[in-house]
Design an enzyme around this catalytic site. Structure first.
Site, short mmCIF file in Angstrom:
data_model
loop_
_atom_site.label_atom_id
_atom_site.label_comp_id
_atom_site.label_asym_id
_atom_site.label_seq_id
_atom_site.Cartn_x
_atom_site.Cartn_y
_atom_site.Cartn_z
N LYS A 70 0.82 -1.23 0.00
CA LYS A 70 0.00 0.00 0.00
C LYS A 70 0.85 1.27 0.00
O LYS A 70 0.48 2.27 -0.61
CB LYS A 70 -0.94 0.03 1.21
CG LYS A 70 -2.08 -0.98 1.14
CD LYS A 70 -3.01 -0.79 2.33
CE LYS A 70 -3.99 -1.92 2.45
NZ LYS A 70 -4.91 -1.77 3.59
N ASP A 106 -9.61 2.93 2.80
CA ASP A 106 -9.67 2.54 4.22
C ASP A 106 -10.15 3.73 5.06
O ASP A 106 -10.80 3.56 6.09
CB ASP A 106 -8.30 2.09 4.74
CG ASP A 106 -7.98 0.66 4.30
OD1 ASP A 106 -8.90 -0.07 3.91
OD2 ASP A 106 -6.78 0.30 4.35
P1 NAP Z 1 0.62 -3.02 10.25
O1 NAP Z 1 0.87 -1.77 9.48
O2 NAP Z 1 1.52 -4.18 10.09
O3 NAP Z 1 0.55 -2.60 11.82
C1 NAP Z 1 0.45 -3.59 12.79
C2 NAP Z 1 0.16 -2.96 14.16
O4 NAP Z 1 -0.04 -4.02 15.10
C3 NAP Z 1 1.32 -2.12 14.73
O5 NAP Z 1 0.77 -1.06 15.49
C4 NAP Z 1 2.04 -3.11 15.62
O6 NAP Z 1 2.77 -2.53 16.68
C5 NAP Z 1 0.86 -3.87 16.21
N1 NAP Z 1 1.25 -5.18 16.72
C6 NAP Z 1 1.65 -6.25 16.00
N2 NAP Z 1 1.93 -7.28 16.83
C7 NAP Z 1 1.71 -6.84 18.10
C8 NAP Z 1 1.83 -7.42 19.39
N3 NAP Z 1 2.23 -8.68 19.54
N4 NAP Z 1 1.50 -6.67 20.47
C9 NAP Z 1 1.08 -5.39 20.32
N5 NAP Z 1 0.95 -4.77 19.13
C10 NAP Z 1 1.27 -5.49 18.03
O7 NAP Z 1 -0.85 -3.58 9.93
P2 NAP Z 1 -2.14 -2.73 9.44
O8 NAP Z 1 -2.15 -2.66 7.98
O9 NAP Z 1 -2.21 -1.49 10.25
O10 NAP Z 1 -3.31 -3.74 9.86
C11 NAP Z 1 -3.63 -3.97 11.22
C12 NAP Z 1 -4.90 -4.78 11.34
O11 NAP Z 1 -6.01 -4.03 10.80
C13 NAP Z 1 -4.87 -6.10 10.56
O12 NAP Z 1 -5.41 -7.10 11.37
C14 NAP Z 1 -5.77 -5.86 9.38
O13 NAP Z 1 -6.45 -7.03 8.97
C15 NAP Z 1 -6.77 -4.86 9.95
N6 NAP Z 1 -7.40 -4.03 8.90
C16 NAP Z 1 -8.74 -4.16 8.70
C17 NAP Z 1 -9.37 -3.44 7.72
C18 NAP Z 1 -10.85 -3.59 7.53
O14 NAP Z 1 -11.35 -3.22 6.45
N7 NAP Z 1 -11.57 -4.10 8.50
C19 NAP Z 1 -8.63 -2.55 6.91
C20 NAP Z 1 -7.25 -2.43 7.14
C21 NAP Z 1 -6.65 -3.19 8.13
P3 NAP Z 1 4.34 -2.18 16.53
O15 NAP Z 1 4.40 -0.88 15.79
O16 NAP Z 1 4.83 -2.09 17.92
O17 NAP Z 1 4.97 -3.31 15.74
#
Ligand code: NAP
Length: 278
Positions: A70, A106
């Site tokens: 993205k 999003d």
């Molecule tokens: P990302 O950019 O990889 O960010 C991941 C986030 O999760 C970071 O803040 C990370 O913290 C945190 N994290 C990961 N492992 C962790 C742990 N063990 N303990 C605490 N925090 C942890 O991912 P993203 O694109 O933002 O997506 C995040 C989620 O949103 C996914 O599950 C995705 O499926 C969902 N999502 C849903 C939609 C929808 O339409 N419903 C749209 C977009 C995304 P750190 O910075 O400390 O690593």
């Protein structure tokens, strides 16, 4: 619908893509709306992204971009929307006169889902956003655009939260440096944007019980079962929802960019439910 030589091709570009529900959701919507398009998922390496996006857009098609591309996609588009510029991420693209246009639906998807969940505007409310990745940026921008009063960001890695707040936040975004600083705080809404919950045995991102008040809890994670965050909220009697409605709404916003007409939202919701086995 019959696929012909005139059918518009829309693709999901990412890696992996095999798990995605988007082909079922979009093809159901195309059929319901009677538009001449087909939506397919293509596993795409980072080096191939620009070529796919330019070629498809020039051919009159477009599509979505998902993890991990993205941010790279935001740099590929010629005409980024305000949401792409402010979040640095692009999840939807299409061609106009040979140029690649891009949006980050999003942001709109989150805005529509949060309004539906709260059954009204978020104007003036105090929100806690957990996480600082791509989903957090979309949620933060959406909340600020919807007029939220204050948005507090808590992330395991505080520096990432600071960077997100600096990029998008302005004066209404505050960073919570450590989890202990949340003790006894009051929020009208808590939003989980971390990936915790993708695996069934994941813990919730924070213990909601440490807050004095959480008026409502919204998880962006979704799956076949209730997420740990939703279950934790339910145990405390807090109104909650998962990320299914946002998934539907961001897909609907993408449909509207490609076809310039309202999306058949009920059809898309039914397709998501079927795909998640609900
Ligand atoms: P990302 O950019 O990889 O960010 C991941 C986030 O999760 C970071 O803040 C990370 O913290 C945190 N994290 C990961 N492992 C962790 C742990 N063990 N303990 C605490 N925090 C942890 O991912 P993203 O694109 O933002 O997506 C995040 C989620 O949103 C996914 O599950 C995705 O499926 C969902 N999502 C849903 C939609 C929808 O339409 N419903 C749209 C977009 C995304 P750190 O910075 O400390 O690593």
């Amino acid at each position: 619908m019959t696929v012909t030589a005139r059918t518009r091709v829309l693709t999901l570009l990412g890696d992996p893509v095999a798990h995605s529900a988007s082909p079922e959701i979009q093809n159901a919507a195309f059929a319901q709306a009677g538009v001449d398009g087909v939506y397919v998922a293509v596993r795409c390496a980072a080096d191939d992204l620009s070529g796919f996006m330019h070629g498809l857009a020039r051919a009159g098609g477009g599509g979505n971009v998902t993890l991990p591309h993205k941010e790279k996609a935001a740099a590929v588009v010629h005409t980024p929307s305000e949401a792409v510029r402010r979040t640095g991420a692009c999840n939807t693209f299409w061609g106009v006169d040979g140029k690649v246009h891009g949006d980050n639906t999003d942001v709109d998807g989150f805005r529509r889902a949060v309004r539906t969940f709260l059954d009204g505007p978020v104007t003036g409310i105090r929100v806690l956003v957990l996480g600082a990745g791509g989903a957090a940026r979309a949620a933060l921008l959406g909340l600020l655009e919807e007029g939220a009063g204050e948005v507090h960001l808590y992330n395991r890695t505080a520096e990432r939260a600071r960077a997100v707040a600096r990029r998008i936040g302005g004066e209404r975004a505050r960073v919570v440096p450590v989890a202990q600083a949340l003790d006894g705080e009051r929020f009208d809404l808590v939003v989980n944007t971390t990936r915790l919950g993708l695996e069934p045995n994941d813990p919730p991102p924070i213990g909601l019980g440490r807050l004095h008040r959480a008026g409502a809890a919204m998880d962006l994670v979704y799956g076949r079962e209730k997420t740990p965050f939703v279950l934790a909220a339910e145990r405390l009697g807090i109104r909650s929802t998962d990320g299914m409605e946002m998934l539907v709404q961001q897909g609907a916003a993408s449909f509207e960019r490609w076809w310039d007409r309202p999306a058949p939202i009920d059809t898309m919701r039914a397709a998501v439910r079927k795909s998640l086995g609900r």
